[in-house]
Design a protein around this motif. Structure first.
Motif, mmCIF file in Angstrom:
data_model
loop_
_atom_site.group_PDB
_atom_site.id
_atom_site.type_symbol
_atom_site.label_atom_id
_atom_site.label_comp_id
_atom_site.label_asym_id
_atom_site.label_seq_id
_atom_site.Cartn_x
_atom_site.Cartn_y
_atom_site.Cartn_z
ATOM 1 N N GLU A 18 8.437 -33.278 49.582
ATOM 2 C CA GLU A 18 7.074 -33.299 49.047
ATOM 3 C C GLU A 18 6.510 -34.718 49.031
ATOM 4 O OE1 GLU A 18 9.028 -29.601 47.871
ATOM 5 O OE2 GLU A 18 9.631 -31.710 47.700
ATOM 6 N N ALA A 22 3.350 -36.055 51.360
ATOM 7 C CA ALA A 22 2.208 -36.724 50.733
ATOM 8 C C ALA A 22 1.970 -38.093 51.361
ATOM 9 C CB ALA A 22 2.438 -36.861 49.230
ATOM 10 N N ASP A 26 -1.903 -38.065 52.677
ATOM 11 C CA ASP A 26 -2.850 -38.748 51.797
ATOM 12 C C ASP A 26 -2.428 -40.158 51.410
ATOM 13 O OD1 ASP A 26 -4.557 -36.491 51.675
ATOM 14 O OD2 ASP A 26 -3.252 -35.576 50.176
#
Length: 238
Positions: A18, A22, A26
């Motif tokens: 995760e 990310a 982003d």
């Protein structure tokens, strides 16, 4: 003459899938340069980039297409490993239009530095707000051996290696105290308590020496930091 290329790497990162996903969507400003991913539904963004695969947090594949068969594609296959680590299989493919050998060499070596910076970001700064600062350098640094002058200005010697402590005086900034985290070929990485400092001696590929820094201090003044590093580079190659 245009010719396809493909650069493949596999790295193990101290992060969860995760966190990695990310970071490559982003969080680009924390280790690469500021940018936004295309929409997850495959709709092209303003640049024409689209997501061929968006399977968070396991697989990301984006591609930009241009004229005459040109394209640029990035793929990350992300897999959890034991011990809280994650393996990333990375593929950068596309078309180089001119001077294929030079472009391929530059892209491969930049890739190694970028992926190292990704690991540093995930281990030390993941998720923190970042200020990205770029000092592009001048043509005065575009000469054979410019990397040696950069090393001297940074206080590096032939015996320097990752893990060495380093202190820099950059007029306009507080003393820079950190640790060498990357020292390979044309590239130098320095990690401080609140930043990743990246130096690119790009003269073998016909470009000037440049700096691109990722600053995680909450009170970072991008304008002042940019001005200071530009002046520092200008002084090194005056």
């Amino acid at each position: 003459m245009s010719k396809n290329f493909e650069i493949e790497r596999e790295v193990v990162l101290s992060a969860t899938p995760e966190q990695v996903f990310a970071a490559v969507t982003d969080g680009l400003g924390g280790w690469l340069f500021p940018g936004s991913p295309p929409p997850a539904d495959g709709t092209p963004d303003e640049s024409g980039t689209r997501a061929l695969v968006w399977d968070a947090p396991n697989h990301l594949h984006t591609r930009t297409d241009g004229e005459d068969g040109w394209f640029n594609a990035l793929e990350h296959v992300i897999e959890a490993r034991d011990g809280g680590t994650t393996v990333v299989r990375y593929v950068h493919s596309g078309v180089f239009a001119d001077d294929w050998d030079t472009q391929f060499d530059a892209a491969g070596k930049h890739t190694d530095f970028y992926l190292h910076s990704l690991g540093q970001y995930l281990e030390h700064f993941a998720g923190r707000p970042v200020t990205y600062v770029a000092a592009p350098g001048t043509e005065a640094s575009q000469f054979p051996g410019a990397v040696d002058k950069l090393h001297a200005a940074l206080g590096l010697t032939s015996g320097s290696e990752p893990g060495d402590k380093i202190t820099l005086d950059v007029p306009g900034l507080a003393p820079v105290e950190g640790e060498v985290d990357y020292l390979e070929g044309q590239f130098v990485g320095i990690r401080t308590a609140d930043s990743l400092l990246r130096f690119y001696a790009r003269e073998p590929w016909g470009m000037p020496v440049a700096a691109a820094h990722h600053v995680f201090a909450e009170d970072a003044d991008a304008e002042a930091i940019t001005k200071a590093w530009n002046a520092w580079l200008d002084g090194v190659y005056a």
